[in-house]
Scaffold this motif. Structure first.
Motif, PDB file in Angstrom:
ATOM      1  N   THR A 143       0.844  -1.201   0.000  1.00 57.20           N
ATOM      2  CA  THR A 143       0.000   0.000   0.000  1.00 57.20           C
ATOM      3  C   THR A 143       0.873   1.243   0.000  1.00 57.20           C
ATOM      4  N   VAL A 144       0.442   2.249  -0.733  1.00 59.59           N
ATOM      5  CA  VAL A 144       1.189   3.505  -0.792  1.00 59.59           C
ATOM      6  C   VAL A 144       0.207   4.668  -0.691  1.00 59.59           C
ATOM      7  N   THR A 145       0.655   5.744  -0.071  1.00 56.26           N
ATOM      8  CA  THR A 145      -0.175   6.950   0.064  1.00 56.26           C
ATOM      9  C   THR A 145       0.543   8.141  -0.535  1.00 56.26           C
ATOM     10  N   LEU A 146      -0.146   8.817  -1.429  1.00 57.75           N
ATOM     11  CA  LEU A 146       0.383  10.022  -2.068  1.00 57.75           C
ATOM     12  C   LEU A 146      -0.280  11.243  -1.442  1.00 57.75           C
ATOM     13  N   SER A 147       0.513  12.244  -1.136  1.00 57.07           N
ATOM     14  CA  SER A 147       0.023  13.420  -0.417  1.00 57.07           C
ATOM     15  C   SER A 147      -0.351  14.558  -1.359  1.00 57.07           C
ATOM     16  N   CYS A 148      -1.316  15.334  -0.925  1.00 55.19           N
ATOM     17  CA  CYS A 148      -1.725  16.526  -1.659  1.00 55.19           C
ATOM     18  C   CYS A 148      -2.312  17.513  -0.659  1.00 55.19           C
ATOM     19  N   ALA A 156     -16.330  18.421  -2.020  1.00 57.13           N
ATOM     20  CA  ALA A 156     -15.954  18.937  -0.698  1.00 57.13           C
ATOM     21  C   ALA A 156     -17.104  18.910   0.297  1.00 57.13           C
ATOM     22  N   TYR A 157     -18.339  18.985  -0.198  1.00 55.60           N
ATOM     23  CA  TYR A 157     -19.462  19.003   0.733  1.00 55.60           C
ATOM     24  C   TYR A 157     -19.794  17.613   1.263  1.00 55.60           C
ATOM     25  N   LYS A 158     -19.181  16.593   0.677  1.00 50.86           N
ATOM     26  CA  LYS A 158     -19.408  15.230   1.149  1.00 50.86           C
ATOM     27  C   LYS A 158     -18.339  14.858   2.171  1.00 50.86           C
ATOM     28  N   GLN A 159     -18.766  14.452   3.330  1.00 47.44           N
ATOM     29  CA  GLN A 159     -17.806  14.102   4.376  1.00 47.44           C
ATOM     30  C   GLN A 159     -17.203  12.722   4.165  1.00 47.44           C
ATOM     31  N   SER A 168      -8.478   4.904  -2.693  1.00 48.76           N
ATOM     32  CA  SER A 168      -9.310   5.628  -1.741  1.00 48.76           C
ATOM     33  C   SER A 168      -8.604   6.922  -1.366  1.00 48.76           C
ATOM     34  N   VAL A 169      -9.382   7.852  -0.856  1.00 44.54           N
ATOM     35  CA  VAL A 169      -8.804   9.130  -0.457  1.00 44.54           C
ATOM     36  C   VAL A 169      -9.039   9.345   1.029  1.00 44.54           C
ATOM     37  N   ASN A 170      -8.171  10.168   1.591  1.00 42.91           N
ATOM     38  CA  ASN A 170      -8.348  10.670   2.949  1.00 42.91           C
ATOM     39  C   ASN A 170      -8.498  12.180   2.818  1.00 42.91           C
ATOM     40  N   PHE A 171      -9.733  12.639   2.855  1.00 38.52           N
ATOM     41  CA  PHE A 171     -10.045  14.045   2.656  1.00 38.52           C
ATOM     42  C   PHE A 171     -10.221  14.700   4.019  1.00 38.52           C
ATOM     43  N   GLN A 172      -9.350  15.642   4.314  1.00 39.35           N
ATOM     44  CA  GLN A 172      -9.402  16.392   5.565  1.00 39.35           C
ATOM     45  C   GLN A 172      -9.647  17.858   5.205  1.00 39.35           C
ATOM     46  N   LYS A 173     -10.913  18.263   5.217  1.00 41.37           N
ATOM     47  CA  LYS A 173     -11.260  19.590   4.724  1.00 41.37           C
ATOM     48  C   LYS A 173     -10.633  20.699   5.555  1.00 41.37           C
ATOM     49  N   ALA A 174     -10.666  20.546   6.865  1.00 36.33           N
ATOM     50  CA  ALA A 174     -10.110  21.605   7.719  1.00 36.33           C
ATOM     51  C   ALA A 174      -8.609  21.768   7.491  1.00 36.33           C
ATOM     52  N   LYS A 188      -7.165  20.973   4.705  1.00 38.31           N
ATOM     53  CA  LYS A 188      -6.983  21.139   3.266  1.00 38.31           C
ATOM     54  C   LYS A 188      -5.985  20.118   2.735  1.00 38.31           C
ATOM     55  N   SER A 189      -6.306  18.891   3.060  1.00 37.30           N
ATOM     56  CA  SER A 189      -5.452  17.777   2.672  1.00 37.30           C
ATOM     57  C   SER A 189      -6.287  16.742   1.934  1.00 37.30           C
ATOM     58  N   PHE A 190      -5.694  16.127   0.927  1.00 37.95           N
ATOM     59  CA  PHE A 190      -6.443  15.187   0.066  1.00 37.95           C
ATOM     60  C   PHE A 190      -5.454  14.134  -0.413  1.00 37.95           C
ATOM     61  N   SER A 191      -5.225  13.111   0.384  1.00 36.05           N
ATOM     62  CA  SER A 191      -4.240  12.104   0.024  1.00 36.05           C
ATOM     63  C   SER A 191      -4.902  10.930  -0.677  1.00 36.05           C
ATOM     64  N   LEU A 192      -4.132  10.252  -1.499  1.00 37.24           N
ATOM     65  CA  LEU A 192      -4.598   9.095  -2.262  1.00 37.24           C
ATOM     66  C   LEU A 192      -3.908   7.849  -1.738  1.00 37.24           C
ATOM     67  N   LYS A 193      -4.692   6.867  -1.384  1.00 34.02           N
ATOM     68  CA  LYS A 193      -4.146   5.583  -0.956  1.00 34.02           C
ATOM     69  C   LYS A 193      -4.399   4.547  -2.036  1.00 34.02           C
ATOM     70  N   ILE A 194      -3.339   3.865  -2.426  1.00 32.45           N
ATOM     71  CA  ILE A 194      -3.446   2.781  -3.397  1.00 32.45           C
ATOM     72  C   ILE A 194      -3.122   1.492  -2.662  1.00 32.45           C
ATOM     73  N   SER A 195      -4.096   0.615  -2.595  1.00 28.99           N
ATOM     74  CA  SER A 195      -3.917  -0.674  -1.918  1.00 28.99           C
ATOM     75  C   SER A 195      -3.567  -1.738  -2.945  1.00 28.99           C
ATOM     76  N   ASP A 196      -2.841  -2.768  -2.479  1.00 32.11           N
ATOM     77  CA  ASP A 196      -2.511  -3.893  -3.362  1.00 32.11           C
ATOM     78  C   ASP A 196      -1.927  -3.374  -4.681  1.00 32.11           C
TER      79      ASP A 196
END
Lengths: 114, 113
Positions: free
Chosen positions: A18-23, A53-56, A65-71, A73-81
């Motif tokens: 698994t890898v996570t890319l940051s944004c 953004a309005y979807k939690q 999958s993404v980890n969206f942290q609105k407060a 302002k972070s939006f990372s991408l996780k790639i599994s397998d």
């Protein structure tokens, strides 16, 4: 004006791991869209996943999958397998609507190693 | 699955020459875009086009650039007098509704010598 920052110019991961890319991004808008695009050596820009953004709830698309942290302002991408075919440039992008004028980050080059 | 197609895949032109980059968006799409990516740099928005007119354009899209949808299927980007700094990958994109995601073409690599 919006800015999008990808702090990892290059990353590598072993196949099946698994890898996570940051944004991170900066905006004064309250409603917007965030995207991850993949650009393989074929050069095509392929939409991987998008988040409104309005979807939690964090968006998921199969192994992505993404980890969206609105407060934050972070939006990372996780790639599994991770698969060899995931080797590509990955761009994070921001749009006030779903794509009329996207602002892209500088990209992260991901190498999946066998 | 329908695709956005761009021709040519690579174009080489001399500085000062006019160049036309061609795109065929997905047939039922209504919104059209050009983006560019200078080698090693970010993808940048150039222009959006809807209902036969430009809806937004960036600072990059100056008087040297123009877009046209001449026949209901093609969407072209013209650079009147190319400069060395116009060398880049140019991407066409389209979508069918205002809030649907963009579909990008494979890009045209423009090299200005």
């Amino acid at each position: 004006a919006q800015t999008v920052t990808q702090s990892q110019p290059e990353m590598s991961v072993q196949e099946a791991e698994t890898v996570t890319l940051s944004c991170t991004y900066d905006t004064s808008e309250s409603n917007y869209y965030l995207f991850w695009y993949k650009q393989p050596p074929s050069r095509q820009m392929i939409l991987v996943i998008r988040q409104e953004a309005y979807k939690q709830q964090n968006a998921t698309e199969n192994r992505f999958s993404v980890n969206f942290q609105k407060a934050a302002k972070s939006f990372s991408l996780k790639i599994s397998d991770s698969q060899l075919g995931d080797t590509a440039m990955y761009f994070c992008a921001f749009g006030v609507d779903a794509g009329n004028m996207l602002t892209f980050g500088g990209g992260t080059r991901l190498m999946v190693k066998p | 699955e329908p695709e956005v197609t761009q021709t040519p895949s690579h174009q080489v032109t001399q500085m000062g020459q006019e160049v036309i980059l061609r795109c065929v968006p997905i047939s039922n799409h209504l919104y059209f875009y050009w983006y560019r990516q200078i080698l090693g740099q970010k993808v940048e928005f150039l222009v959006s086009f809807y209902n036969n007119e430009i809806s937004e354009k960036s600072e990059i899209f100056d008087d040297q650039f123009s877009v046209e949808r001449p026949d209901g299927s093609n969407f072209t980007l013209k650079i009147r007098s190319t400069k060395l700094e116009d060398s880049a990958m140019y991407f066409c994109a389209s979508r069918n509704q205002r809030n649907s995601p963009l579909h990008f073409g494979n890009g045209t690599r423009l090299t200005v010598t």
